[in-house]
Design an enzyme around this catalytic site. Structure first.
Site: not given
Ligand code: ASP
Length: 345
Positions: A15, A59-61, A92, A167, A279-281
């Protein structure tokens, strides 16, 4: 070093590098080489800024180990000519990426600051400008003619964190990240104040930068929940070529102690799969053997992730699995801090 530090901005996507087309309302990537024109404030910073962008910003996905290698290659190629690096990625998966980069670079002597934003840089209420400007300031900050930061960090919404401790906690708030098990390395207010006692110091005997680009990605995160089916656990652990598992256990590292749950884990470990308990915590640590329900995991050879984050455990597995370590060595290396990612108690 020249009087003004040279800072390289590495834009991978996300973004932060977008602007709104006010006619259509759609977000589009802008030509990052024009960053200084778009944010004239950058000229007021006491440094020389150059930028480099992925040919096709992502996109970082879509981030993966190949892109991790691209980022470290850019750092490697420019390491001698620049005094600091600011890496812009989508938020992300920023904690995963920045954690991985922290392991891929050994003997780092210069700052690498990851940042991004929740709103595009062209948006009126954007958080991008502050995040970017302060990250550059941090990357340029020096004391006694040496960089204050010489580790991989993540800066977001007035706080600088050790990257491999972070995180993402919010998809909406500007305060999108946290570091529950380690305090911020710096806070930005009226002053930029560094918590100097927390910042990692480079090794005295100026060692060469070591860059490792080969990571192992045959790993999985297995999060426990009450009622998880034994069949599912067994199938996951039977994936051919599986090399590592981040096992998200309950509380201080607890898990069901039934034979049907323990047996497939034991078998996988015997086959050579490295299984790490985290841990999940959101905060705190795994203490193996504290309860009966973690004792068995310890006995069958599950590795203690202590207070490492899941993101960092994934990165550390990817990194260590490529090193041909014996079972015993692997455990020793995983359980100790390599880049400040674990608090050793
Ligand atoms: N979907 C975007 C990404 O991680 C969100 C961001 O840029 O913060 O690429």
């Amino acid at each position: 070093m020249a009087n003004k530090p040279n800072i390289l901005l590495i834009y991978t996507g996300g973004t932060i590098g977008m602007i709104k087309d006010y006619k259509t309302g759609a977000l589009k990537a802008f030509d990052f080489s024009q960053i200084v024109d778009k944010i004239p404030e950058l000229q007021q910073l006491n440094c020389i800024i150059k930028s480099i962008s992925f040919d096709e910003p992502i996109d970082s996905s879509n981030m993966n180990t190949r892109y991790y290698a691209d980022i470290v290659s850019i750092v490697e190629e420019n390491y001698t000519n620049f005094d600091g690096f600011v890496v812009l990625t989508g938020s992300d998966t920023m904690s995963y990426t920045s954690s991985a980069i922290s392991f891929m670079l050994e003997n780092l002597q210069k700052p690498i600051i990851f940042t991004g934003s929740q709103l595009p840089i062209g948006d009126l209420r954007t958080d991008a400008k502050e995040n970017l400007i302060t990250s550059i300031e941090i990357a340029s900050a020096r004391k006694d003619n040496k960089p204050i930061i010489s580790e991989v960090c993540l800066y977001f919404e007035y706080k600088l964190y050790r990257a491999n401790r972070t995180t993402k906690i919010s998809s909406e708030q500007f305060e999108a990240f946290t570091s529950m098990n380690f305090p911020p390395l710096a806070e930005s207010g009226v002053h930029l104040s560094f918590n100097l006692h927390l910042i990692a110091q480079p090794k005295k005997d100026k060692k060469e930068l070591i860059v490792r680009k080969d990571l192992v990605d045959e790993i999985v995160i297995l999060k426990l929940f009450p009622g998880i089916s034994k069949q599912v656990v067994k199938s996951i652990l039977n994936i051919s070529n599986l090399k590592g598992v981040v096992l998200e256990t309950y509380g201080a590292g607890n898990a069901p102690n039934s034979k049907s749950f323990i047996q497939p884990i034991k078998k996988a470990i015997e086959k050579g799969v490295k299984i790490v308990s985290v841990t999940q915590c959101k905060s705190g640590r795994v203490i193996m053997g504290h309860y009966d329900t973690s004792l068995l995991l310890k006995e069958i050879g599950v590795i203690n992730g202590k207070d490492i984050t899941t993101e960092s455990a994934v990165a550390k597995l990817m990194y260590l699995l490529n090193k041909n370590l014996s079972k015993k060595e692997f455990k020793v290396f995983f359980e100790k801090s390599l880049r400040g990612e674990i608090s050793e108690k």
